[in-house]
Write a protein that holds these residues in place. Structure first.
Motif, mmCIF file in Angstrom:
data_model
loop_
_atom_site.group_PDB
_atom_site.id
_atom_site.type_symbol
_atom_site.label_atom_id
_atom_site.label_comp_id
_atom_site.label_asym_id
_atom_site.label_seq_id
_atom_site.Cartn_x
_atom_site.Cartn_y
_atom_site.Cartn_z
ATOM 1 N N ALA A 115 0.767 -1.115 -0.048
ATOM 2 C CA ALA A 115 0.090 0.100 -0.128
ATOM 3 C C ALA A 115 0.875 1.280 0.029
ATOM 4 C CB ALA A 115 -0.769 -0.163 1.293
ATOM 5 N N VAL A 116 2.173 1.060 0.470
ATOM 6 C CA VAL A 116 2.984 2.428 0.186
ATOM 7 C C VAL A 116 3.267 2.872 -1.115
ATOM 8 C CG1 VAL A 116 4.033 1.770 2.539
ATOM 9 C CG2 VAL A 116 5.266 1.236 0.190
ATOM 10 N N LEU A 117 2.690 1.858 -2.238
ATOM 11 C CA LEU A 117 2.870 2.156 -3.567
ATOM 12 C C LEU A 117 1.485 2.629 -4.041
ATOM 13 C CD1 LEU A 117 5.565 -0.627 -4.576
ATOM 14 C CD2 LEU A 117 5.959 1.779 -3.985
ATOM 15 N N THR A 118 1.412 3.258 -5.314
ATOM 16 C CA THR A 118 0.214 3.209 -5.990
ATOM 17 C C THR A 118 -0.174 1.860 -6.509
ATOM 18 O OG1 THR A 118 1.049 3.995 -8.113
ATOM 19 C CG2 THR A 118 0.796 5.873 -6.283
ATOM 20 N N PRO A 119 -1.588 1.945 -6.645
ATOM 21 C CA PRO A 119 -2.099 0.632 -7.344
ATOM 22 C C PRO A 119 -1.464 0.484 -8.588
ATOM 23 C CG PRO A 119 -3.827 1.947 -6.154
ATOM 24 C CD PRO A 119 -2.773 2.656 -5.860
ATOM 25 N N ASP A 120 -1.541 1.873 -9.383
ATOM 26 C CA ASP A 120 -0.820 1.609 -10.779
ATOM 27 C C ASP A 120 0.874 0.924 -10.928
ATOM 28 O OD1 ASP A 120 -3.203 2.516 -11.857
ATOM 29 O OD2 ASP A 120 -2.272 4.654 -11.930
ATOM 30 N N GLU A 121 1.442 1.581 -9.627
ATOM 31 C CA GLU A 121 2.854 0.925 -9.758
ATOM 32 C C GLU A 121 2.896 -0.452 -9.489
ATOM 33 O OE1 GLU A 121 7.175 1.935 -7.923
ATOM 34 O OE2 GLU A 121 5.297 3.209 -7.076
ATOM 35 N N SER A 175 -4.930 -12.686 -11.055
ATOM 36 C CA SER A 175 -6.211 -12.585 -10.747
ATOM 37 C C SER A 175 -6.121 -10.959 -10.111
ATOM 38 C CB SER A 175 -6.516 -13.769 -9.714
ATOM 39 O OG SER A 175 -7.834 -13.168 -9.250
ATOM 40 N N LEU A 176 -5.139 -10.966 -9.264
ATOM 41 C CA LEU A 176 -4.894 -9.690 -8.339
ATOM 42 C C LEU A 176 -4.637 -8.500 -9.503
ATOM 43 C CD1 LEU A 176 -4.743 -7.944 -6.021
ATOM 44 C CD2 LEU A 176 -2.414 -8.690 -5.703
ATOM 45 N N ILE A 177 -3.996 -8.751 -10.517
ATOM 46 C CA ILE A 177 -3.600 -7.624 -11.506
ATOM 47 C C ILE A 177 -5.076 -7.381 -12.032
ATOM 48 C CG2 ILE A 177 -2.806 -7.027 -13.787
ATOM 49 C CD1 ILE A 177 -0.123 -8.872 -12.682
ATOM 50 N N GLY A 178 -5.883 -8.175 -12.309
ATOM 51 C CA GLY A 178 -7.048 -7.825 -12.915
ATOM 52 C C GLY A 178 -7.949 -7.167 -12.131
ATOM 53 N N GLU A 179 -7.968 -7.347 -10.686
ATOM 54 C CA GLU A 179 -8.868 -6.694 -9.790
ATOM 55 C C GLU A 179 -8.150 -5.185 -9.791
ATOM 56 O OE1 GLU A 179 -10.316 -8.944 -6.188
ATOM 57 O OE2 GLU A 179 -8.510 -10.123 -6.620
ATOM 58 N N LEU A 180 -6.855 -4.997 -9.865
ATOM 59 C CA LEU A 180 -6.443 -3.703 -9.836
ATOM 60 C C LEU A 180 -6.618 -2.879 -11.033
ATOM 61 C CD1 LEU A 180 -2.669 -4.536 -8.477
ATOM 62 C CD2 LEU A 180 -4.473 -3.080 -7.232
ATOM 63 N N ALA A 181 -6.622 -3.746 -12.168
ATOM 64 C CA ALA A 181 -6.887 -2.846 -13.427
ATOM 65 C C ALA A 181 -8.445 -2.728 -13.697
ATOM 66 C CB ALA A 181 -6.679 -3.797 -14.582
ATOM 67 N N ILE A 188 -9.680 -0.323 -2.831
ATOM 68 C CA ILE A 188 -8.830 0.443 -3.990
ATOM 69 C C ILE A 188 -8.956 2.008 -3.939
ATOM 70 C CG2 ILE A 188 -10.294 -0.027 -5.925
ATOM 71 C CD1 ILE A 188 -7.603 -0.301 -7.572
ATOM 72 N N GLU A 189 -10.178 2.386 -3.855
ATOM 73 C CA GLU A 189 -10.399 3.648 -3.876
ATOM 74 C C GLU A 189 -9.804 4.565 -2.728
ATOM 75 O OE1 GLU A 189 -11.711 5.410 -6.483
ATOM 76 O OE2 GLU A 189 -11.758 3.647 -7.440
ATOM 77 N N ARG A 192 -6.191 4.760 -3.241
ATOM 78 C CA ARG A 192 -5.908 5.774 -4.425
ATOM 79 C C ARG A 192 -5.783 7.195 -3.670
ATOM 80 N NH1 ARG A 192 -5.055 4.236 -9.579
ATOM 81 N NH2 ARG A 192 -6.150 2.416 -10.257
ATOM 82 N N GLN A 193 -6.843 7.410 -2.780
ATOM 83 C CA GLN A 193 -7.138 8.442 -2.177
ATOM 84 C C GLN A 193 -5.775 8.894 -1.293
ATOM 85 O OE1 GLN A 193 -10.752 8.733 0.001
ATOM 86 N NE2 GLN A 193 -10.090 10.527 1.309
ATOM 87 N N PHE A 194 -5.263 7.621 -0.570
ATOM 88 C CA PHE A 194 -4.116 8.093 0.291
ATOM 89 C C PHE A 194 -3.146 8.627 -0.273
ATOM 90 C CE2 PHE A 194 -0.406 5.999 1.928
ATOM 91 C CZ PHE A 194 -0.278 6.708 3.133
ATOM 92 N N HIS A 195 -2.792 8.130 -1.791
ATOM 93 C CA HIS A 195 -1.665 8.630 -2.315
ATOM 94 C C HIS A 195 -1.894 10.101 -2.994
ATOM 95 C CE1 HIS A 195 1.107 5.269 -1.979
ATOM 96 N NE2 HIS A 195 0.246 4.541 -2.008
ATOM 97 N N GLU A 196 -3.333 10.428 -3.275
ATOM 98 C CA GLU A 196 -3.747 11.607 -3.969
ATOM 99 C C GLU A 196 -3.567 12.659 -3.089
ATOM 100 O OE1 GLU A 196 -7.435 10.690 -5.729
ATOM 101 O OE2 GLU A 196 -6.757 9.692 -7.320
ATOM 102 N N THR A 197 -4.190 12.416 -1.796
ATOM 103 C CA THR A 197 -4.007 13.536 -0.753
ATOM 104 C C THR A 197 -2.847 13.375 0.340
ATOM 105 O OG1 THR A 197 -5.341 12.156 0.870
ATOM 106 C CG2 THR A 197 -6.437 13.410 -1.073
ATOM 107 N N GLY A 198 -2.390 12.235 0.535
ATOM 108 C CA GLY A 198 -1.299 12.087 1.441
ATOM 109 C C GLY A 198 -1.867 11.986 2.804
#
Length: 214
Positions: A115-121, A175-181, A188-189, A192-198
């Motif tokens: 979780a310290v990385l973004t979902p995309d990374e 399977s996990l990659i599919g859920e992330l995609a 996941i939201e 993402r919010q954690f990385h967008e807002t800090g």
């Protein structure tokens, strides 16, 4: 629960498995371990071989079968397995095949803090790992195919196990990659919010506080 053994280094298991075939000098033990591919199955540190052999002998699991010197060469001691060593080899093998022990792969450690990385990374990194795992599966299958006509399957089971574990990991990662995609991974939201807002979401803060109360 694992038993307390006189020599706990798994390299000792490999050494015992070589001398159960015939008496050997440590140098020949190393040759056998390499030739049988045991350096891929066991956490072997070659610099520790003589120490492991001495410890096995000190605990009565090996004994000197012969000792001699040729010219100025160092004395060569050939070892044989003792009845106690044979019993240890059999009992240790039974334990390893039957007892479930908690082992922590490095990959699991990475997943626990991803979780310290973004979902995309994370998605990109997992895709890279899938490619490496696929290559490892192909290599293991080729190795198995090369040996299967000359070596009894009994001595290739560990390669079959490697392939099965790699395939299972690959299937799970895809399977996990599919859920992330497609965004269906629960939480996941907030991730993402954690990385967008800090800042972590209220749910994440509440979960962290609850864990501190335990």
């Amino acid at each position: 629960m694992a038993k307390k053994r006189p020599v706990t280094n798994l390299m000792a298991l490999g050494v015992l498995s070589t001398v159960v075939v015939r008496d050997l000098h440590p140098y020949d033990m190393a040759r056998a371990l390499r030739g049988w591919g045991k350096d891929q199955d066991l956490p072997i540190k070659w610099g520790s071989l003589y120490t492991v052999v001495r410890n096995l002998a000190r605990h009565g699991l090996l004994e000197e079968a012969a000792s001699g010197r040729e010219g100025r060469r160092p004395e060569r001691t050939v070892y044989r397995i003792t009845p106690a060593g044979r019993a240890e080899l059999v009992d240790w093998t039974r334990e390893l095949l039957s007892a479930v022990e908690h082992e922590t792969p490095r990959f699991r450690a990475g997943l626990s803090v991803m979780a310290v990385l973004t979902p995309d990374e994370v998605t990109t990194l997992l895709q890279q790992r899938v490619a490496e795992v696929s290559a490892a599966i192909t290599a293991a299958e080729e190795q198995l195919a090369a040996y299967v006509t000359e070596v009894p399957r009994l001595f290739l089971i560990e390669i079959e196990y490697d392939i099965a574990m790699l395939r299972a990991e690959s299937t799970w990662m895809r399977s996990l990659i599919g859920e992330l995609a497609d965004g269906t991974l629960p939480g996941i939201e907030q991730w993402r919010q954690f990385h967008e807002t800090g800042r972590p979401s209220d749910d994440m803060v509440e979960l962290a506080e609850k864990s501190l109360e335990k």
